[in-house]
Scaffold this motif. Structure first.
Motif, mmCIF file in Angstrom:
data_model
loop_
_atom_site.group_PDB
_atom_site.id
_atom_site.type_symbol
_atom_site.label_atom_id
_atom_site.label_comp_id
_atom_site.label_asym_id
_atom_site.label_seq_id
_atom_site.Cartn_x
_atom_site.Cartn_y
_atom_site.Cartn_z
ATOM 1 N N ALA A 157 0.834 -1.200 0.000
ATOM 2 C CA ALA A 157 0.000 0.000 0.000
ATOM 3 C C ALA A 157 0.870 1.252 0.000
ATOM 4 N N THR A 158 0.462 2.221 -0.793
ATOM 5 C CA THR A 158 1.092 3.541 -0.823
ATOM 6 C C THR A 158 0.086 4.551 -0.288
ATOM 7 N N GLN A 209 7.700 -1.088 4.108
ATOM 8 C CA GLN A 209 8.527 -1.726 3.093
ATOM 9 C C GLN A 209 9.346 -0.662 2.376
ATOM 10 N N THR A 210 10.556 -0.449 2.869
ATOM 11 C CA THR A 210 11.365 0.651 2.341
ATOM 12 C C THR A 210 12.614 0.201 1.602
ATOM 13 N N ASP A 211 13.011 -1.061 1.766
ATOM 14 C CA ASP A 211 14.316 -1.425 1.231
ATOM 15 C C ASP A 211 14.359 -2.832 0.630
ATOM 16 N N LEU A 212 13.240 -3.349 0.152
ATOM 17 C CA LEU A 212 13.260 -4.674 -0.463
ATOM 18 C C LEU A 212 13.988 -4.637 -1.806
ATOM 19 N N PRO A 213 14.643 -5.738 -2.183
ATOM 20 C CA PRO A 213 15.231 -5.812 -3.526
ATOM 21 C C PRO A 213 14.137 -5.679 -4.595
ATOM 22 N N LEU A 214 14.452 -4.956 -5.651
ATOM 23 C CA LEU A 214 13.490 -4.726 -6.721
ATOM 24 C C LEU A 214 13.742 -5.687 -7.875
ATOM 25 N N ARG A 215 12.659 -6.147 -8.493
ATOM 26 C CA ARG A 215 12.714 -6.906 -9.739
ATOM 27 C C ARG A 215 11.874 -6.124 -10.748
ATOM 28 N N VAL A 249 8.048 -4.809 -10.090
ATOM 29 C CA VAL A 249 7.630 -3.543 -10.705
ATOM 30 C C VAL A 249 7.661 -3.702 -12.222
ATOM 31 N N LEU A 250 6.619 -3.232 -12.875
ATOM 32 C CA LEU A 250 6.579 -3.229 -14.336
ATOM 33 C C LEU A 250 6.410 -1.792 -14.800
ATOM 34 N N VAL A 251 7.402 -1.295 -15.518
ATOM 35 C CA VAL A 251 7.345 0.057 -16.080
ATOM 36 C C VAL A 251 7.112 -0.072 -17.579
ATOM 37 N N VAL A 252 5.983 0.407 -18.039
ATOM 38 C CA VAL A 252 5.658 0.322 -19.464
ATOM 39 C C VAL A 252 5.648 1.721 -20.054
ATOM 40 N N LEU A 268 8.532 3.589 -4.403
ATOM 41 C CA LEU A 268 8.926 2.195 -4.175
ATOM 42 C C LEU A 268 9.589 1.995 -2.821
ATOM 43 N N ARG A 269 10.068 3.077 -2.239
ATOM 44 C CA ARG A 269 10.734 2.978 -0.937
ATOM 45 C C ARG A 269 9.959 3.719 0.150
ATOM 46 N N SER A 270 8.672 3.943 -0.114
ATOM 47 C CA SER A 270 7.831 4.645 0.868
ATOM 48 C C SER A 270 6.488 3.939 0.997
ATOM 49 N N GLN A 271 6.532 2.604 1.079
ATOM 50 C CA GLN A 271 5.298 1.825 1.066
ATOM 51 C C GLN A 271 5.155 0.973 2.317
ATOM 52 N N TYR A 272 3.963 0.395 2.451
ATOM 53 C CA TYR A 272 3.658 -0.485 3.575
ATOM 54 C C TYR A 272 3.308 -1.875 3.049
ATOM 55 N N SER A 273 3.699 -2.877 3.814
ATOM 56 C CA SER A 273 3.297 -4.249 3.534
ATOM 57 C C SER A 273 2.275 -4.668 4.578
#
Length: 350
Positions: free
Chosen positions: A60-61, A95-101, A202-205, A292-297
């Protein structure tokens, strides 16, 4: 003569004795066993149905009305509903520092030929601002007549940039097929070594959202995107009806393609951007990186354990007034698994 008779008598006596012995032996043989009855077949039992209800994790953002990120909320500030029913939050953390795919999906169809340079700069700028070495991985996929992976998962930014720069425009537009393929690849993204396999997908289109060649329907592509649990961030290359009178460009009227991009972003908890200049792009990508680094899980075990497949709708709320929450709108529950399927037996056809 007497000798002959004696001999004949002895032979006859021996023959009689032999016949008696043979007859006795034959009589003493046990009777052949009766054939055993055919084993009774057990009635076929209906397959056992098993369900696997696992933890549902929602990213959630939260922003205020000025689009500033709100990062000081706690577990008690959140409420989560599944199909309208409140759920008990079991896991919660910032969730501020998870590895990104990251999947970068670049439209190289003929419809964006005039904006291809814009797309290349957008993709390159985003990767250099977002990917962290030894932590994040990204891959590049392009699409025109069909989607194609140009560069597989890597942390090498120079390699990604070279792959982006080599692209040329031409052909039709299989936009929905590209979303489907990129989402499927994100599902099997490499996980980091160590005890924590969690990653942020993350998918950036970068596209105008038009489509004239896809085999997959919009609903199929949306379903695959939701299964991947990836947030879709869309950068529209369509500059029609863009107002430049504000600090950031704003769309006065959205095209059909713009609305498709918006739908993918809204359903997966992402965002859609309508930049006009390179400076606008820089701000858009900075916003994505910050988000992406300012979210909640927020995670929960569904209160309804019976799973028949299908889509379950999720709604995340916060108690504070004036805040806006963005998250994916639901998930596809696992379908029932029969015992035959678990043991590898072929299902019975009806």
């Amino acid at each position: 003569m007497k000798f002959f008779m004696r001999k004949t008598t002895r032979v006859a006596a021996l023959s009689s004795a032999l016949l008696l012995l043979l007859g006795y032996g034959h009589a003493q043989q046990p009777p052949a066993p009766a054939p055993s009855p055919a084993p009774q077949q057990k009635p076929q039992e209906p397959p056992t149905i098993r369900t696997n209800v696992s933890l549902v994790n929602v990213i959630a953002t939260v922003t205020d009305r000025r689009h500033h990120f709100v990062t000081d909320l706690g577990k008690t500030d959140f409420k989560i509903l599944e199909d309208g029913k409140p759920q008990d939050i079991t896991n919660f953390f910032r969730q501020t520092d998870l590895p990104l795919r990251i999947a970068v999906l670049l439209d190289t169809s003929n419809s964006i030929r005039e904006r291809l340079r814009f797309e290349k700069e957008a993709a390159t700028d985003f990767l250099y601002k977002t990917v962290r070495r030894s932590k994040d991985l990204a891959f590049l996929m392009t699409f025109d007549n069909e989607p194609e992976v140009i560069q597989d998962y890597t942390e090498d930014l120079d390699q990604l940039r070279s792959a982006i720069e080599a692209q040329r425009a031409g052909g039709g537009t299989a936009f929905r097929d590209a979303i489907y393929a990129a989402s499927a690849k994100l599902i099997t993204a490499p996980v980091p070594a160590g005890p924590n396999p969690e990653v942020r997908r993350v998918l950036v289109v970068i596209s105008d959202g038009d489509d004239n060649l896809s085999d997959h329907a919009l609903s199929e592509s949306l379903e695959m995107a939701e299964k991947s649990e990836a947030a879709i961030y869309a950068i529209s290359t369509n500059t029609d009806w863009l107002s430049l009178s504000h600090q950031t460009p704003e769309k006065i009227m959205k095209s059909h393609g713009d609305k498709i991009l918006e739908q993918f972003a809204d359903d997966t908890g992402g965002r859609v951007f309508f930049p006009y200049r390179i400076d606008d792009l820089a701000q858009s990508f900075q916003d994505i990186g910050n988000e992406l680094r300012s979210q909640y899980s927020v995670a929960y075990i569904p209160s309804n354990p019976v799973s028949r497949g299908g889509f379950r709708r999720i709604e995340v709320k916060v108690d504070r007034k004036g805040l806006i929450v963005r998250s994916r709108r639901g998930y596809f529950a696992p379908r029932p698994v029969t015992q035959a399927a678990q043991t590898g037996a072929a299902p019975t056809r009806k």
